[in-house]
Design a protein around this motif. Structure first.
Motif, PDB file in Angstrom:
ATOM      1  N   SER A 251       0.818  -1.216   0.000  1.00 12.86           N
ATOM      2  CA  SER A 251       0.000   0.000   0.000  1.00 12.86           C
ATOM      3  C   SER A 251       0.848   1.260   0.000  1.00 12.86           C
ATOM      4  N   PHE A 272     -10.855  -0.982   8.462  1.00 14.85           N
ATOM      5  CA  PHE A 272      -9.968  -0.822   9.612  1.00 14.85           C
ATOM      6  C   PHE A 272      -8.570  -1.278   9.196  1.00 14.85           C
ATOM      7  N   TYR A 274      -5.629  -2.964  10.752  1.00 22.77           N
ATOM      8  CA  TYR A 274      -5.294  -3.706  11.971  1.00 22.77           C
ATOM      9  C   TYR A 274      -3.795  -3.690  12.213  1.00 22.77           C
ATOM     10  N   ARG A 278       0.803  -9.622   8.616  1.00 20.12           N
ATOM     11  CA  ARG A 278       0.089 -10.178   7.482  1.00 20.12           C
ATOM     12  C   ARG A 278       0.234 -11.692   7.428  1.00 20.12           C
ATOM     13  N   ARG A 294       4.256 -11.690   5.166  1.00 22.53           N
ATOM     14  CA  ARG A 294       4.364 -10.700   4.088  1.00 22.53           C
ATOM     15  C   ARG A 294       5.616 -10.927   3.247  1.00 22.53           C
ATOM     16  N   PHE A 365      -9.062  -9.860   4.717  1.00 21.10           N
ATOM     17  CA  PHE A 365      -9.472  -8.719   3.904  1.00 21.10           C
ATOM     18  C   PHE A 365      -9.447  -8.957   2.397  1.00 21.10           C
ATOM     19  N   SER A 401     -12.557  -8.192   7.703  1.00 22.69           N
ATOM     20  CA  SER A 401     -12.194  -6.828   8.115  1.00 22.69           C
ATOM     21  C   SER A 401     -13.423  -5.925   8.086  1.00 22.69           C
ATOM     22  N   MET A 428      -7.599   1.732   5.930  1.00 22.01           N
ATOM     23  CA  MET A 428      -7.104   1.488   4.575  1.00 22.01           C
ATOM     24  C   MET A 428      -8.189   1.970   3.618  1.00 22.01           C
ATOM     25  N   LYS A 430      -9.485   1.516  -0.247  1.00 28.13           N
ATOM     26  CA  LYS A 430      -9.250   0.591  -1.359  1.00 28.13           C
ATOM     27  C   LYS A 430     -10.130   0.945  -2.551  1.00 28.13           C
ATOM     28  N   MET A 445      -4.605   0.240  -2.978  1.00 24.36           N
ATOM     29  CA  MET A 445      -4.969   0.450  -1.575  1.00 24.36           C
ATOM     30  C   MET A 445      -3.973   1.402  -0.935  1.00 24.36           C
ATOM     31  N   LYS A 447      -2.887   3.486   2.887  1.00 23.80           N
ATOM     32  CA  LYS A 447      -3.111   3.491   4.332  1.00 23.80           C
ATOM     33  C   LYS A 447      -3.216   4.925   4.830  1.00 23.80           C
TER      34      LYS A 447
HETATM   35  P1  AMP Z   1       2.216  -0.848   6.348  1.00 23.97           P
HETATM   36  O1  AMP Z   1       2.746  -2.115   6.941  1.00 23.97           O
HETATM   37  O2  AMP Z   1       2.203   0.309   7.289  1.00 23.97           O
HETATM   38  O3  AMP Z   1       2.817  -0.561   4.994  1.00 23.97           O
HETATM   39  O4  AMP Z   1       0.659  -1.076   6.030  1.00 23.97           O
HETATM   40  C1  AMP Z   1       0.210  -2.082   5.170  1.00 23.97           C
HETATM   41  C2  AMP Z   1      -0.103  -3.331   5.968  1.00 23.97           C
HETATM   42  O5  AMP Z   1      -1.274  -3.132   6.762  1.00 23.97           O
HETATM   43  C3  AMP Z   1      -0.469  -4.528   5.136  1.00 23.97           C
HETATM   44  O6  AMP Z   1       0.680  -5.163   4.651  1.00 23.97           O
HETATM   45  C4  AMP Z   1      -1.221  -5.397   6.111  1.00 23.97           C
HETATM   46  O7  AMP Z   1      -0.310  -6.213   6.812  1.00 23.97           O
HETATM   47  C5  AMP Z   1      -1.805  -4.401   7.117  1.00 23.97           C
HETATM   48  N1  AMP Z   1      -3.273  -4.314   7.131  1.00 23.97           N
HETATM   49  C6  AMP Z   1      -4.001  -4.171   8.262  1.00 23.97           C
HETATM   50  N2  AMP Z   1      -5.308  -4.096   7.987  1.00 23.97           N
HETATM   51  C7  AMP Z   1      -5.450  -4.192   6.635  1.00 23.97           C
HETATM   52  C8  AMP Z   1      -6.561  -4.178   5.756  1.00 23.97           C
HETATM   53  N3  AMP Z   1      -7.815  -4.033   6.183  1.00 23.97           N
HETATM   54  N4  AMP Z   1      -6.302  -4.294   4.427  1.00 23.97           N
HETATM   55  C9  AMP Z   1      -5.029  -4.422   3.968  1.00 23.97           C
HETATM   56  N5  AMP Z   1      -3.946  -4.450   4.763  1.00 23.97           N
HETATM   57  C10 AMP Z   1      -4.130  -4.333   6.086  1.00 23.97           C
END
Ligand code: AMP
Length: 586
Positions: A251, A272, A274, A278, A294, A365, A401, A428, A430, A445, A447
């Motif tokens: 994202s 949301f 979370y 992952r 991940r 999700f 989610s 998030m 999307k 998507m 964040k």
């Molecule tokens: P970041 O790790 O800060 O880059 O944020 C992206 C990560 O948020 C993703 O790789 C997921 O592990 C996590 N995540 C938590 N909730 C969601 C959601 N509803 N959809 C997609 N990713 C999510």
């Protein structure tokens, strides 16, 4: 294919550090190998016999290798060990002692790539009594037939010490150059790194196709095989398989709700975000369940609880789903931050106990593959619909989610508060009609993690900038206020201001306002009368001994000047404490 051919390639690769040269060496080599040999050769080129996501481990200790070297050459263990101490590298030791040995023997059989590959793979499969002896035999069998240079690479491969310095990008390009060189008009000089590609656009198309094939299989061999035998169509038709991880979609980040809508379009799906980690969960046709992080590490054994949720609560003969596993407190039921469960990921022992002490809830999700059908090109909203059909939700085990479809900023704000109060990181956004793009950060998507409870803080000091900012006060000490009217510092802020006046609130403007307030200066630091109040956003409040308030803001961001507020109306320390307690998720 003879193993010696591969060794020649290793040697050539080791002679250069130039990426383009390495790419051309591999691409030339790829043209020579038959489709059947591709898998073995490509993996061995990367210095492995299992794909990166495969949890199987060759697991040979240096001691076992010493025994094998001794068995293969007849040279005593002590002598080999001394040589090892001198060289510090068992691969080199193998080369040297095999060389000495070979001078006294008359002939040696030729080693094939297949033989090397199979023997090394067998090492990972041996279990039980007499294993070490069997392993020694398997290695010695290879070494007795190996030429000196071959033995060096065999030993390095077995010990996982191959470093040929070829990254994913170079591998991908090598495949494009090898099989589509004529289509992209490639000209390269074998001995140098002078590569010219005439048709960049076509090149990008082929590179994307190879990359996509790799993203869904995680094996360059499969992409190379498809490219060689069936061209672009072959690459496009590569299907993902349950059990083999695919790269996760990533994202981008936005700072405002408006930017969220702008990136993914209106109406948007908002979920949301979370704060866990992952998990890409797979069930194959035989019912085997596998879990990947991940980074596509296989963590199935570490999460027997999650395996059960997936088995019992997700419908389908085979599938791949994308989710976030979040820790929670068993007593209060509240979500816990990621750190509290991170220890589960690498855990090798007492798995059941730690699973009971640090339970997780799986928040699903996305669904990427279901009952033989690849879904990455379907729209997100239809994947989400399917998700709602196939997941039997059970709180504190597995849920879907939280989701909102909206075009309304106010709804997103309320949803953010709800997410935040429940202990989540943010939201998030999307795109409803977007495909799933494995491995890509393309804005399907985004964040959004900024908190909305901004603070109004008083500027109590500032620092003159450097370089082109030297005329400006560019970093500001910010403070909240206590009951007695004392200003308590809570950090420094500089992000959020613009370099140019017309772009918004600028360093220049703030400098103009602060200059008359300067009380004293020491070096670059200036103390200012606490008069000016600014609104500050941030990601988190942390405890900190550095500042007089006892707190610090993580990633503070200046939003605007609160001309309407005097310093006595700055956010009180009690409010900061309240926010801090509210964000603690226990
Ligand atoms: P970041 O790790 O800060 O880059 O944020 C992206 C990560 O948020 C993703 O790789 C997921 O592990 C996590 N995540 C938590 N909730 C969601 C959601 N509803 N959809 C997609 N990713 C999510």
């Amino acid at each position: 294919m003879e193993y010696s051919k591969l060794v020649e390639v290793y040697e050539q690769l080791n002679k250069t550090t130039k990426r383009l040269e390495k790419t051309s060496i591999i691409s030339e080599f790829l043209k020579e190998i038959s489709a059947d040999e591709t898998e073995h050769v490509m993996l061995l080129l990367e210095g492995r016999v299992f794909p990166s996501y495969d949890a199987r481990d060759i697991g040979i200790a240096a001691r076992t290798m010493l025994k094998a070297l001794s068995a293969a050459t007849g040279i005593s263990g002590d002598k080999i060990e001394n040589e090892w101490k001198r060289q510090g590298d068992l691969g080199l030791v193998a080369e040297i002692i095999v060389k000495t040995k070979k001078q006294s023997t008359l002939h040696s059989a030729k080693l094939s790539v297949k033989k090397v590959f199979e023997n090394i793979r067998k090492l990972a499969e041996l279990e039980g009594e007499g294993t070490v002896e069997r392993k020694v035999q398997l290695i010695a069998e290879l070494l007795t037939s190996a030429k000196p240079a071959e033995s060096k690479y065999i030993v390095k491969t077995i010990l996982g010490e191959m470093r040929i310095g070829v990254g994913e990008g170079a591998m991908r390009d090598a495949i494009v150059w090898a099989f589509f060189g004529d289509k992209i008009g490639i000209k390269y000089v074998k001995e140098g790194n002078d590569v010219q590609i005439e048709d960049r656009e076509t090149y990008a198309k082929y590179a994307d196709a190879v990359q996509s094939a790799y993203d869904v299989t995680n094996e360059f061999a499969l992409a190379a095989k498809a490219a060689k035998s069936r061209g672009l169509d072959g690459l496009g038709n590569i299907e993902m398989k349950a059990g083999i991880p695919i790269k996760v979609m990533l994202s981008l980040k936005v700072d405002t709700i408006e930017d969220g809508f702008e990136t993914v379009g209106k109406p948007a799906a908002v979920e949301f975000k979370y704060d866990g980690f992952r998990i890409q969960a797979h069930k194959d046709e035989k019912g085997n369940i596998k879990l990947f992080t991940r980074r596509l590490e296989n963590v199935t054994n570490q999460f027997p609880d999650v395996v059960e949720f997936i088995r019992n609560n997700v419908r389908g003969k085979s599938f791949i789903i994308d989710s976030e596993a979040v820790g929670y407190d068993r007593k209060t039921g509240k979500y816990l931050p990621f750190q509290s469960i991170s220890q589960r990921i690498k855990r090798k022992y007492d798995i059941e106990k730690i699973a009971a002490d640090f339970p997780v809830e799986v928040n699903v999700f996305d669904v990427i593959y279901h009952d033989g059908k690849t879904l990455i090109n379907e729209e997100f909203q239809s994947r989400r619909k399917l998700l709602e059909k196939i997941i039997r939700q059970e709180r504190k085990k597995i849920v879907i989610s939280k989701f909102l479809k909206t075009s309304d900023k106010k709804h997103v704000e309320d949803f953010f508060k709800e997410a935040f109060e429940a202990g989540n990181e943010g939201l998030m956004f999307k795109a409803l009609n977007a495909p799933y793009k494995p491995g890509a950060r393309v804005g399907h998507m985004v964040k959004f993690k900024t908190m909305m409870e901004t603070l109004d803080l008083v500027i109590t000091g500032a620092e003159w900038g450097e370089g082109k900012r030297s005329k400006w006060l560019s970093s500001y000490q910010i403070a909240c206020i206590d009951e007695d009217g004392n200003f308590l510092e809570i950090g420094r802020a500089s992000t959020g201001l613009k370099e140019k006046e017309k772009e918004g609130l600028s360093f220049m403007e703030l400098t103009k306002l602060l200059k008359p307030l300067i009380i004293s200066e020491k070096g670059k630091e200036a103390k200012v009368k606490p008069k000016l109040v600014i609104e500050v956003g941030y990601e988190e409040i942390q405890k900190s001994p550095t500042y007089t308030s006892g707190f610090a803001l993580r990633f503070p961001r200046i939003i605007k000047i609160r001309e309407d507020k005097g310093p006595d109306e700055a956010s009180p320390i009690d409010y900061v404490k309240k926010l801090y307690a509210g964000q603690k998720k226990i």
